[in-house]
Design an enzyme around this catalytic site. Sequence first.
Site, mmCIF file in Angstrom:
data_model
loop_
_atom_site.group_PDB
_atom_site.id
_atom_site.type_symbol
_atom_site.label_atom_id
_atom_site.label_comp_id
_atom_site.label_asym_id
_atom_site.label_seq_id
_atom_site.Cartn_x
_atom_site.Cartn_y
_atom_site.Cartn_z
ATOM 1 C CG HIS A 47 -2.030 0.993 1.291
ATOM 2 N ND1 HIS A 47 -2.453 1.848 0.236
ATOM 3 C CD2 HIS A 47 -3.060 1.339 2.342
ATOM 4 C CE1 HIS A 47 -3.596 2.413 0.585
ATOM 5 N NE2 HIS A 47 -3.780 2.119 2.034
ATOM 6 C CG HIS A 70 -3.849 0.392 -8.243
ATOM 7 N ND1 HIS A 70 -5.019 0.510 -7.965
ATOM 8 C CD2 HIS A 70 -3.179 1.235 -7.298
ATOM 9 C CE1 HIS A 70 -5.498 1.168 -6.936
ATOM 10 N NE2 HIS A 70 -4.319 1.641 -6.474
ATOM 11 C CG ASP A 126 2.891 4.942 -3.879
ATOM 12 O OD1 ASP A 126 2.902 6.329 -3.532
ATOM 13 O OD2 ASP A 126 2.240 4.160 -3.258
HETATM 14 N N1 CMC Z 1 5.648 -6.955 -9.921
HETATM 15 C C1 CMC Z 1 5.378 -8.186 -10.695
HETATM 16 N N2 CMC Z 1 4.240 -9.111 -10.599
HETATM 17 C C2 CMC Z 1 2.985 -8.658 -10.337
HETATM 18 C C3 CMC Z 1 3.169 -7.236 -9.589
HETATM 19 C C4 CMC Z 1 4.357 -6.550 -9.626
HETATM 20 N N3 CMC Z 1 4.663 -5.443 -9.134
HETATM 21 N N4 CMC Z 1 2.060 -6.809 -9.104
HETATM 22 C C5 CMC Z 1 1.168 -7.942 -9.436
HETATM 23 N N5 CMC Z 1 2.092 -8.810 -10.033
HETATM 24 C C6 CMC Z 1 1.507 -10.178 -10.760
HETATM 25 C C7 CMC Z 1 0.911 -11.072 -9.824
HETATM 26 O O1 CMC Z 1 2.213 -12.042 -9.580
HETATM 27 C C8 CMC Z 1 -0.062 -11.843 -10.728
HETATM 28 O O2 CMC Z 1 0.253 -12.541 -11.411
HETATM 29 P P1 CMC Z 1 -0.362 -14.059 -11.864
HETATM 30 O O3 CMC Z 1 -1.847 -13.808 -12.319
HETATM 31 O O4 CMC Z 1 0.404 -14.715 -12.819
HETATM 32 O O5 CMC Z 1 -0.617 -14.891 -10.535
HETATM 33 C C9 CMC Z 1 -0.948 -10.716 -11.024
HETATM 34 O O6 CMC Z 1 0.185 -9.815 -11.412
HETATM 35 C C10 CMC Z 1 -2.074 -10.295 -10.105
HETATM 36 O O7 CMC Z 1 -1.555 -9.835 -8.788
HETATM 37 P P2 CMC Z 1 -2.331 -9.681 -7.662
HETATM 38 O O8 CMC Z 1 -1.166 -9.711 -6.596
HETATM 39 O O9 CMC Z 1 -3.496 -10.805 -7.745
HETATM 40 O O10 CMC Z 1 -2.839 -8.015 -7.815
HETATM 41 P P3 CMC Z 1 -3.509 -7.356 -6.419
HETATM 42 O O11 CMC Z 1 -4.683 -6.592 -7.078
HETATM 43 O O12 CMC Z 1 -3.820 -8.461 -5.440
HETATM 44 O O13 CMC Z 1 -2.273 -6.680 -5.954
HETATM 45 C C11 CMC Z 1 -0.645 -4.706 -5.599
HETATM 46 C C12 CMC Z 1 -2.057 -5.236 -6.419
HETATM 47 C C13 CMC Z 1 -0.578 -3.225 -5.787
HETATM 48 C C14 CMC Z 1 -0.681 -5.074 -4.308
HETATM 49 C C15 CMC Z 1 0.254 -5.494 -6.522
HETATM 50 O O14 CMC Z 1 0.303 -4.949 -7.920
HETATM 51 C C16 CMC Z 1 1.594 -5.096 -5.916
HETATM 52 O O15 CMC Z 1 2.097 -5.783 -4.894
HETATM 53 N N6 CMC Z 1 2.435 -4.071 -6.510
HETATM 54 C C17 CMC Z 1 3.812 -3.726 -5.901
HETATM 55 C C18 CMC Z 1 3.484 -2.928 -4.869
HETATM 56 C C19 CMC Z 1 3.032 -1.303 -5.349
HETATM 57 O O16 CMC Z 1 3.328 -0.617 -6.195
HETATM 58 N N7 CMC Z 1 1.857 -0.836 -4.104
HETATM 59 C C20 CMC Z 1 1.281 0.233 -4.532
HETATM 60 C C21 CMC Z 1 -0.034 0.259 -5.043
HETATM 61 S S1 CMC Z 1 -0.682 1.924 -5.607
HETATM 62 C C22 CMC Z 1 -0.575 2.984 -3.757
HETATM 63 C C23 CMC Z 1 -1.815 2.581 -3.046
HETATM 64 O O17 CMC Z 1 -3.049 3.052 -3.570
HETATM 65 O O18 CMC Z 1 -1.633 2.094 -2.087
#
Ligand code: CMC
Length: 430
Positions: free
Chosen positions: A266, A307, A365
Site C-alpha cells: 500500500h 494496482h 508511488d
Molecule cells: N511485479 C510483478 N508481478 C506482479 C506485480 C508486480 N509489482 N503486481 C502484480 N503482479 C502479478 C501477480 O504475481 C499476479 O500474477 P499471476 O496472475 O500470474 O498470478 C498478477 O500480477 C495479479 O497480481 P495480484 O497480486 O493478484 O494483484 P493485486 O490486485 O492483489 O495486487 C498490488 C495489487 C498493488 C498489491 C500489486 O500489484 C503489488 O504488489 N504491486 C507492488 C506494490 C505497489 O506498488 N503498491 C502500491 C499500490 S498504489 C498505492 C496505493 O494505492 O496504495
Amino acid sequence: MSDKTFKLHNLDGSTISELPLVEGSMGPPAVDVRKIFADQGVFTYDPGFGATVSCSSDITFINGQEGVLLYRGYPIEQLAEKSNYMEVCYLLLNGELPNPTELEGFVDSITNHTMFNESLLRFYNGFHHDAHPMAMLSGVVGCLSAFYPGVDMHNAHDQMVFAHRIIAKIPSMAAACYKHSLGQPFVYPQNHLDYSSNLLNMFFSVPAEPYEVDPIAAEAMDLLFILHADHEQNCSTSTVRLAGSSGTNPYAAIAAGISALWGPSHGGANEAVLSMLAEIGSVENIDKYVAKAKDKNDPFRLMGFGHRVYKNFDPRATIIRKMCYKVLENLGQVDTPLFDLALKLEEVALKDEYFIKRGLYPNVDFYSGIIYKALGIPTSMFTVMFAIARTVGWVANWTEMMNAPSRRIGRPRQVYTGAVKRDYVGIDKR
Ligand code: CMC
C-alpha cells in the site's frame, strides 16, 4: 436500493433466488447479500475483498478500466491542474468546492490548529533515534486520543473540530518524527506559510540559520498531496472505517489507518521503490530483476507497478510523471543515475508481455518516491508524506460513516478450516 434484482441459483440448482441490487450514481451495481446467510445458510467468500462493497459513499469514484478518478465528481486531472490541496480538502470534507469566504475560513481554521500540545513532544523522546517514522507517527497520532478524549462522534461541530485538528497537526507531528531522527530541535509551524511550504520549513529549517522554501518544491508537494488525498475504500481507509465502526476515538481510528498504510503493498510502496532501485543498482541489472519479478518462485516484485483497481493506467501516475520531470529539471537532477535507472526500468516493463498481459503499469508511488528523493526527503519518510495527504480522505470517510443512517460495527465472517469438534485430552494421556 433499486427495483432491479440479481438472479442466483440455489445450492441444489433447483430454484432461482432473486437478490436485490444496490445501484449508485456511477459504476457497477452491487448484489445485496445481507439476507443470504439468514435465508439460505451460506456466506459469501471474497478474500481480499476484490468483489465486495463495504459501504456506499459520495466521496470518491474510481473506474479502474478507464483510469478515472473523481473527487466528489471532479476529475483528478482538473483538480491537479486548477485547484490546490486546501481546496481539495474542503471539497472532500464538505462535498462542494468552497466559495472564497468559505475557503478563507477553512484555511484560517487549519492554520490555527497547527501546533500540538507541548507535552506530546515528550513522547518522541521515548523513541530510539532510528525508529521508523511510520511507527512514531502511528504512536503519536494514537496519543492524540488521550489529549482529546471526549469527542462526540455524532455531533457535527465535534466532527468538524476533529477534522480540522488532525489535518492541521499531522504535518507538525510528521516533521517532529523527522527532527527526532536527526537529533535536531523541533521547528514550530509558521502560520504565514501555506500548508506545503510550512511542512518543508518544519522539515528542513534549523533554528541556527535562515531557510527559504523552494516554490517548485512546495508546488510539487501540494500536487502530490492532491493526488494522494483520497482513493475510495483502499486498505487504510477501510481500516479507519472498520476501527471507527466500533465507536472508538477517531484519533485512534486514524492511527489504525496509518499502520495499514505503512505496508509495502500500500503506502509503503514509495519507500519500497527506492529500496528496489538501490538493489537493482544499475541499468545493466534491469533484465535480471525483471526476470525475477516474473518468476513465480521468487517473491521479488517490481515495486511501484500494478494496482488492485487500475488495470490500464493509474491517472495519478500520468499527472505525477510530468511533475517528476519538472522537479528534476528544476533541481538539475534529470541525468542522475537513479532517474536514468527508473526510466529504463519503466520502459522495459511497459514493453514486457508479462506486465502488459496483467495490466501492470507504473502507479502513483513509482514517481512519488523519485520526487520525494529529489526534494531531499529521506526514504523512510516517504510513506509519512502519503499519510499526511491521505488524512483528509480518512477523515471524510470516517465522518460519512458516522453520519450514515445505518451504521453497524464491521464484522466479517470466515470459512473455518480447523479441527472439527473433539474432546479435551488430559496432559497425562497426550
Ligand atoms: N511485479 C510483478 N508481478 C506482479 C506485480 C508486480 N509489482 N503486481 C502484480 N503482479 C502479478 C501477480 O504475481 C499476479 O500474477 P499471476 O496472475 O500470474 O498470478 C498478477 O500480477 C495479479 O497480481 P495480484 O497480486 O493478484 O494483484 P493485486 O490486485 O492483489 O495486487 C498490488 C495489487 C498493488 C498489491 C500489486 O500489484 C503489488 O504488489 N504491486 C507492488 C506494490 C505497489 O506498488 N503498491 C502500491 C499500490 S498504489 C498505492 C496505493 O494505492 O496504495
